[in-house]
Design a protein around this motif. Structure first.
Motif: not given
Lengths: 313, 253
Positions: A52, A55-59, A75, A78
Motif C-alpha cells: 500500500k 501504491m500511494g494508498l498509505l502515506h 502520480v 503510476r
C-alpha cells in the motif's frame, strides 16, 4: 536498475488515542528490474502495508521508497504500474468492458488502444463471454480473474499483486501462473505476495521474507535452493553415519562444503550410484525461518508445552 | 478527456444504474399519482395543491437519493476497497473526489430532470396550469439536492455511512430551520444575536432554494435574486467538496 527500492522505511498506523502501531521497521527491500519477486510473510507481517505504501494508498512513512529509480509521490509514475489488491472489490453496476475501458483511460490509454487491449485480456483470462456482464453477478474467482485483467490491461512495467491466487481453483491458479509468466516475458517486473509458497517457488527468481515489520532476508531463490544439502547414494562398503536404504545401498547426507572431504573419505570398494542436491521446500524453509525468530504459528504440541510451563511458573 | 471527467463519467453510469436511484424514481412516480387524491379532498384549489405536492415530492425524493448516494460515495469505496484500483493509477485524490462528486451531481441532475418532466406531464394531463416558473422551481430544487449531496459527501468523509446519513438528514432539517431564523434573531440582543447568527451560518440555508410554493401560484422570481441563490449554492458546494478533499488527502487507505 532496481524497479522497487525501500530504504530504511518505517511506518506506523494510528491506534486508539495516541497509541501507534508500528507496522514496518526500517525496511530495506530491493526488487531488480525484470525479476519475479515473491514477498513472503505470515499474516500481519507487513506485506500489504509495504504494498500500500508503494501504491500511494498509505502515506506518512519515514525513509525512501523509489519506483523506477524515482521517489514515489508523483502520480505519473503510476502509469507504469498494474495493481491487483487482496480480495478485490469492484463497482457493481459497470460491465467488464466498461470497467476495463474506465481503468485503462485512467492509466493514460487512448480510446483507440482500448479494443486491442480488451481482446488481449479477454483471451488471456477467458473473459470474452463475460464482457457485457455487470460485476455484481461475479463469483469470487471471476472477480479475481477480472482483477488480474485490469492489472495487466495497460501493459504495465511493474505488476504488484497482493495474494493473486486467493480464491482460485487449481485450474485457474495454473492459468494465472501462465499469464504472469507471459507478462514477465513481455518485460514486466513481477512483485507479489502469496501464502501459497509452492506458487512462489514456481514463478519467482527472487524472494524476500518479512516478519513483524522487519525484512529478515531477501535474495535470489536459486541461492537459497543452493544451500540445500547433498545426498550421496552408494553401494558396497559404507562410510560411518549412513542410512541403509536396502539392497546393499546406503545414503549419506552432508552440506555442500563437505562434498570433497566426504567423497575422499569413501572406503575402498564403495561405489557412488548417485550424488544429488536435496530439494528444499520453500514452505519448510519459510516456517522454520519465522519460527526461529519468534514463536508465532509454532507447532501445536510446542505451544501446549509452553503454556503448561507458563502455568507451572 | 481529463481524469476528473473519466471518473465523473463512470460514477454517473454507476449512479443511474443503482437500485436505490431507480427505486426512488419509482417512488416519485407513485407519489405523483397519489398527489391527485390530496388535490381532490383539498378545500382550496385542487390543481395548486397538486402542483405544490408534485414539486415538494421532487425535493424530498431528490434529497433522499442525494443522502443515500452521497453518503455511499467515498466511505463505502474505502470500506469495499473499490478505490484501490483507481487510486493506484495516476489519479490525485482531489481528482477522485471532484470526479466522484461531479458524476453523482450529473446523475442527480438527470434524476431531477426526469422527475420534473414526469411531474409536468402529469400536471398538464390533469389540467393544472403548466408555466415556466415550475421549471425554475425544479431548477432551484436541483441546486438544493446538489448542496445536500455535497453535505452528505462531506459527512461521509468524516464518519461512517450510516451516521453520515443521519447527520445529512439532520443538516437538511437544520438547513430549513435556519430559513425561518432571521425574524427570530430580532428578538435577541448583543452577543446572543451574534452567537445565534454565527451558528446558523454553519449550515447551508436551504430556504434559499425553496421556491416551490411561489411557483405553484406562478409568482415570478427576479433574475438577480435567482443569481444570488445559485451563487450561494455553488459556494456551499465548493466549500463542502473542499473540506472533503482535505480530509480524504490525509486519509490512510
Amino acid at each position: 536498475m532496481n524497479t522497487v527500492e525501500f530504504t530504511n522505511v518505517s511506518f506506523a498506523y494510528r491506534g486508539d488515542w495516541l497509541q501507534k502501531i508500528r507496522a514496518l521497521k526500517q525496511v530495506d527491500l530491493t526488487v531488480p528490474a525484470g525479476c519475479a519477486y515473491g514477498f513472503l510473510g505470515a499474516n500481519g507481517a507487513g506485506k500489504s502495508t509495504s504494498i500500500k505504501l508503494l501504491m500511494g494508498l498509505l502515506h506518512g512513512h519515514s525513509g525512501d521508497i523509489r519506483l523506477f529509480g524515482k521517489l514515489i509521490g508523483k502520480v505519473n509514475l503510476r502509469t507504469r504500474l498494474g495493481f491487483l489488491p487482496e480480495q478485490p472489490y469492484f463497482y457493481d453496476n459497470l460491465d467488464v468492458g466498461e470497467y476495463l475501458a474506465y481503468l485503462g483511460r485512467l492509466s493514460g490509454m487512448t480510446p483507440a488502444e482500448l479494443p486491442a487491449a480488451c481482446d488481449r485480456v479477454y483471451q488471456l483470462l477467458d473473459l470474452g463471454d463475460l464482457r457485457k456482464r455487470q460485476l455484481r453477478s461475479f463469483s469470487k474467482g471471476m472477480r479475481q480473474r477480472f482483477g488480474l485483467a485490469q492489472a495487466i490491461f495497460h501493459k504495465p512495467d511493474l505488476l504488484v499483486l497482493d495474494e493473486p491466487f486467493s480464491g482460485l481453483d487449481p485450474l485457474w491458479r495454473a492459468r494465472f501462473k501462465e499469464v504472469m509468466a507471459l507478462e514477465r516475458q513481455r518485460g514486466a517486473t513481477l512483485f507479489f505476495s502469496s501464502h501459497i509458497l509452492a506458487d512462489v517457488e514456481d514463478l519467482c527468481d527472487h524472494y524476500g521474507v518479512i516478519d513483524h515489520g522487519v525484512v529478515l532476508e531477501q535474495g535470489k531463490l536459486a541461492d537459497l535452493m543452493g544451500q540445500a544439502p547433498l545426498a550421496l547414494i552408494g553401494s558396497g562398503p559404507a562410510p560411518a553415519e549412513v542410512t541403509a536404504v536396502g539392497d546393499g545401498t546406503w545414503r549419506s547426507v552432508f552440506p555442500e562444503a563437505e562434498r570433497a572431504a566426504r567423497l575422499a573419505a569413501l572406503p575402498a570398494g564403495a561405489q557412488v550410484l548417485r550424488l544429488e542436491r536435496q530439494r528444499v521446500a520453500l514452505e519448510d524453509y519459510f516456517v522454520n525461518r519465522i519460527r526461529s525468530v519468534h514463536g508465532a504459528g509454532k507447532r501445536l504440541a510446542d505451544a501446549n508445552e509452553a503454556n503448561e510451563e507458563r502455568a507451572e511458573a | 478527456m481529463s481524469t476528473v471527467t473519466i471518473i465523473a463519467g463512470a460514477t454517473f453510469r454507476e449512479a443511474v444504474r443503482s437500485r436505490a436511484f431507480l427505486g426512488l424514481l419509482g417512488l416519485f412516480a407513485a407519489g405523483t399519482l397519489a398527489s391527485r387524491i390530496v388535490g381532490w379532498v383539498s378545500s382550496t384549489d385542487g390543481n395548486i395543491v397538486t402542483t405544490d405536492l408534485v414539486l415538494s415530492l421532487q425535493s424530498v425524493v431528490g434529497v433522499l437519493v442525494a443522502v443515500a448516494t452521497g453518503t455511499a460515495l467515498v466511505q463505502t469505496e474505502i470500506q469495499n476497497k473499490t478505490l484501490y484500483t483507481v487510486l493506484s493509477r495516476p489519479v490525485e485524490r482531489w481528482q477522485f473526489v471532484v470526479g466522484k462528486f461531479l458524476g453523482l451531481a450529473a446523475g442527480l441532475a438527470a434524476g431531477q430532470g426526469a422527475m420534473l418532466i414526469i411531474g409536468l406531464i402529469y400536471l398538464w394531463a390533469t389540467g393544472a396550469d403548466v408555466h415556466r416558473w415550475l421549471v425554475l422551481a425544479g431548477l432551484m430544487t436541483t441546486v438544493e439536492v446538489l448542496v445536500m449531496a455535497a453535505v452528505s459527501l462531506c459527512w461521509t468523509a468524516l464518519t461512517s455511512p450510516l451516521l453520515a446519513a443521519a447527520l445529512g438528514l439532520a443538516t437538511y432539517a437544520l438547513g430549513h430551520a435556519v430559513a425561518g431564523l432571521p425574524p427570530l434573531l430580532h428578538h435577541l440582543k448583543g452577543a446572543q444575536q451574534v452567537i445565534a447568527g454565527s451558528l446558523a451560518s454553519l449550515v447551508p440555508n436551504l430556504g434559499m432554494f425553496t421556491y416551490r410554493n411561489q411557483a405553484a401560484y406562478a409568482l415570478p422570481l427576479p433574475w438577480d435574486d435567482l443569481a444570488i441563490r445559485l451563487v450561494y449554492g455553488a459556494l456551499w458546494i465548493a466549500l463542502l467538496v473542499g473540506i472533503t478533499i482535505s480530509v480524504i488527502r490525509r486519509k490512510q487507505l
